[in-house]
Design an enzyme around this catalytic site. Structure first.
Site, PDB file in Angstrom:
ATOM      1  N   SER A   1     -18.149   8.442  -1.098  1.00 56.09           N
ATOM      2  CA  SER A   1     -18.250   8.416   0.361  1.00 56.09           C
ATOM      3  C   SER A   1     -16.907   8.142   1.034  1.00 56.09           C
ATOM      4  O   SER A   1     -16.834   8.109   2.253  1.00 56.09           O
ATOM      5  CB  SER A   1     -19.239   7.332   0.795  1.00 56.09           C
ATOM      6  OG  SER A   1     -18.679   6.054   0.617  1.00 56.09           O
TER       7      SER A   1
ATOM      8  N   ASP B   1      -8.351  -4.533  -5.261  1.00 55.67           N
ATOM      9  CA  ASP B   1      -7.095  -3.989  -4.771  1.00 55.67           C
ATOM     10  C   ASP B   1      -5.943  -4.788  -5.376  1.00 55.67           C
ATOM     11  O   ASP B   1      -6.034  -6.019  -5.464  1.00 55.67           O
ATOM     12  CB  ASP B   1      -7.020  -4.050  -3.242  1.00 55.67           C
ATOM     13  CG  ASP B   1      -6.225  -2.892  -2.652  1.00 55.67           C
ATOM     14  OD1 ASP B   1      -5.161  -2.576  -3.205  1.00 55.67           O
ATOM     15  OD2 ASP B   1      -6.669  -2.308  -1.654  1.00 55.67           O
TER      16      ASP B   1
ATOM     17  N   HIS C   1      -7.854 -11.750 -14.778  1.00 55.66           N
ATOM     18  CA  HIS C   1      -7.327 -11.106 -15.975  1.00 55.66           C
ATOM     19  C   HIS C   1      -5.850 -10.852 -15.778  1.00 55.66           C
ATOM     20  O   HIS C   1      -5.412 -10.463 -14.693  1.00 55.66           O
ATOM     21  CB  HIS C   1      -8.059  -9.784 -16.240  1.00 55.66           C
ATOM     22  CG  HIS C   1      -7.662  -9.127 -17.523  1.00 55.66           C
ATOM     23  ND1 HIS C   1      -7.958  -9.659 -18.750  1.00 55.66           N
ATOM     24  CD2 HIS C   1      -6.967  -7.990 -17.768  1.00 55.66           C
ATOM     25  CE1 HIS C   1      -7.486  -8.869 -19.706  1.00 55.66           C
ATOM     26  NE2 HIS C   1      -6.866  -7.852 -19.130  1.00 55.66           N
ATOM     27  N   SER C   2      -5.062 -11.062 -16.824  1.00 55.54           N
ATOM     28  CA  SER C   2      -3.620 -10.851 -16.750  1.00 55.54           C
ATOM     29  C   SER C   2      -3.144 -10.054 -17.953  1.00 55.54           C
ATOM     30  O   SER C   2      -3.723 -10.142 -19.041  1.00 55.54           O
ATOM     31  CB  SER C   2      -2.884 -12.200 -16.703  1.00 55.54           C
ATOM     32  OG  SER C   2      -3.127 -12.939 -17.890  1.00 55.54           O
TER      33      SER C   2
ATOM     34  N   ASP D   1     -15.520   5.417   1.246  1.00 53.67           N
ATOM     35  CA  ASP D   1     -15.650   4.169   1.982  1.00 53.67           C
ATOM     36  C   ASP D   1     -14.761   3.098   1.378  1.00 53.67           C
ATOM     37  O   ASP D   1     -14.068   3.314   0.382  1.00 53.67           O
ATOM     38  CB  ASP D   1     -17.111   3.711   2.000  1.00 53.67           C
ATOM     39  CG  ASP D   1     -17.588   3.425   3.407  1.00 53.67           C
ATOM     40  OD1 ASP D   1     -16.906   2.646   4.090  1.00 53.67           O
ATOM     41  OD2 ASP D   1     -18.613   3.992   3.819  1.00 53.67           O
ATOM     42  N   ASP D   2     -14.793   1.895   1.986  1.00 54.61           N
ATOM     43  CA  ASP D   2     -13.860   0.846   1.614  1.00 54.61           C
ATOM     44  C   ASP D   2     -14.299   0.048   0.395  1.00 54.61           C
ATOM     45  O   ASP D   2     -13.480  -0.576  -0.261  1.00 54.61           O
ATOM     46  CB  ASP D   2     -13.663  -0.096   2.801  1.00 54.61           C
ATOM     47  CG  ASP D   2     -12.996   0.614   3.970  1.00 54.61           C
ATOM     48  OD1 ASP D   2     -11.830   0.995   3.814  1.00 54.61           O
ATOM     49  OD2 ASP D   2     -13.645   0.811   5.005  1.00 54.61           O
TER      50      ASP D   2
ATOM     51  N   ASP E   1     -10.843  -0.289   7.283  1.00 57.54           N
ATOM     52  CA  ASP E   1      -9.565  -0.967   7.484  1.00 57.54           C
ATOM     53  C   ASP E   1      -8.444   0.041   7.259  1.00 57.54           C
ATOM     54  O   ASP E   1      -8.544   0.946   6.439  1.00 57.54           O
ATOM     55  CB  ASP E   1      -9.416  -2.214   6.611  1.00 57.54           C
ATOM     56  CG  ASP E   1      -9.489  -1.958   5.126  1.00 57.54           C
ATOM     57  OD1 ASP E   1     -10.056  -0.925   4.720  1.00 57.54           O
ATOM     58  OD2 ASP E   1      -8.986  -2.787   4.360  1.00 57.54           O
TER      59      ASP E   1
ATOM     60  N   CYS F   1       0.804  -1.218   0.000  1.00 60.71           N
ATOM     61  CA  CYS F   1       0.000   0.000   0.000  1.00 60.71           C
ATOM     62  C   CYS F   1       0.838   1.269   0.000  1.00 60.71           C
ATOM     63  O   CYS F   1       0.294   2.366  -0.128  1.00 60.71           O
ATOM     64  CB  CYS F   1      -0.964  -0.020   1.190  1.00 60.71           C
ATOM     65  SG  CYS F   1      -2.313  -1.207   0.966  1.00 60.71           S
TER      66      CYS F   1
END
Length: 341
Positions: A44, A64, A135-136, A46-47, A222, A13
């Site tokens: 918002s 992510d 997907h790659s 938000d997560d 989180d 991250c």
């Protein structure tokens, strides 16, 4: 001579764009007509997104992915998957399906990719979900993560900004993994500290989320790339304030030493710039400031809990083996949004 492809150049991250930059970009996007079934969208902060499909069922959707922050491909796959799955738990949902997101150099050994995906697949199975595809693309560096779908009762969604004055704040994992991964890349982190960081990053927030369902949790997020203080700032939503007791914040102890040695991340400094107008540190050592601003990969849940239930929830989380602590409280709005004591 063939160009060497470096597997771990610094990721997790810490590789995310800063919150300030993202806010400016997102604010300029066309919104379209409001959809009454879209309970939570990107506006918002938000997560994950939440879309209601019936009176008692909503879909939770997130994704992510990021570059490696550790050298072992299998461990990286576990961490990346745990991090992606976390957003579903932060909303109070249950994970159902996941899709792989892969960027990989064609010249790199495919066995490395196999180990990354094995680590990710194992975490999806641990979550009780199904890995259903992905997907790659060929890229000049490795990146991996998941697109995840979960379900939730629309009446039981954990928004990140529904905290109330008086709520206790509980953090379920230790801080400092970003600083430790930085120290590890230059050979300064101890093996014991890295094992502690990896154990934290590979622990699913599923277990904390399941315990929380028995308690009056008003808000949840989180803690990831925007740091503890960055995510707390978003949680307060300009309407409330908070007091944090730094003595109670769970930290991987060695991270404080590395912060004192200035083994910091650029993302941590972006986080400092993002929250500097909202935070007052009162007699806080520099190293602790940096830990509170440290971007976390697969970090813990930050919960705003009914105060009379907080001690019992803290105890049950600890009995489950989590280093959870009550770290402060939400207050009515004051001139200083976040006071760190």
């Amino acid at each position: 001579m063939a160009e060497e492809i470096v597997f771990c150049k610094g990721g997790g991250c810490t590789a995310k764009l800063g919150a300030g930059i993202l806010s400016r970009v997102l604010s300029a996007l066309p919104k379209g007509e409001p959809d009454p079934n879209l309970l939570v969208g990107y506006d918002s902060r938000d997560d994950a997104a939440v879309y209601q499909v019936s009176d008692d069922l909503a879909i939770v959707q997130t994704l992510d992915f990021f570059p490696p922050m550790v050298d072992d491909p299998y461990t990286f796959g576990q961490i990346a998957a745990a991090n992606a799955l976390s957003d579903i738990y932060a909303m109070g949902g249950e994970v159902k399906t996941a899709l792989n997101i892969v960027c990989f150099p064609e010249k790199m050994d495919l066995n490395i990719l196999g180990e990354i995906m094995r680590g990710g697949s194992e975490k999806v199975l641990e979550a009780g979900a199904s890995l259903v595809g992905g997907h790659s693309i060929a890229d000049d560096s490795v990146k991996y993560g998941l697109s995840v779908m979960g379900t939730i009762d629309p009446k039981k969604v954990y928004a990140n900004n529904h905290g109330q004055a008086g709520d206790a704040l509980i953090l379920t994992k230790k801080l400092g993994v970003g600083i430790l991964c930085t120290a590890n890349r230059v050979g300064e982190a101890s093996e014991q500290a890295m094992q502690e960081a990896i154990a934290s990053m590979t622990t699913l927030n599923k277990y904390a989320a399941e315990i929380c369902k028995k308690y009056a949790v008003h808000a949840c997020t989180d803690v990831t790339g925007f740091s503890f203080l960055g995510h707390l700032h978003e949680m307060l939503d300009g309407k409330l304030s908070a007091r944090i007791d730094s003595r109670h914040v769970p930290v991987i102890t060695e991270a404080l030493h590395h912060a004192d040695e200035f083994l910091l991340t650029a993302a941590g400094q972006r986080n400092r710039n993002y929250v500097k107008d909202f935070v007052q540190f009162k007699n806080i050592p520099f190293a602790m400031e940096e830990v509170l601003l440290d971007p976390q990969t697969s970090g813990g849940l930050l919960l705003a809990v009914e105060p009379v239930q907080a001690a019992q929830l803290e105890q049950e989380l600890q009995q489950a083996g989590l280093p959870a602590r009550i770290v402060g409280e939400i207050t009515n709005k004051t001139e200083t949004e976040i006071l760190v004591l």
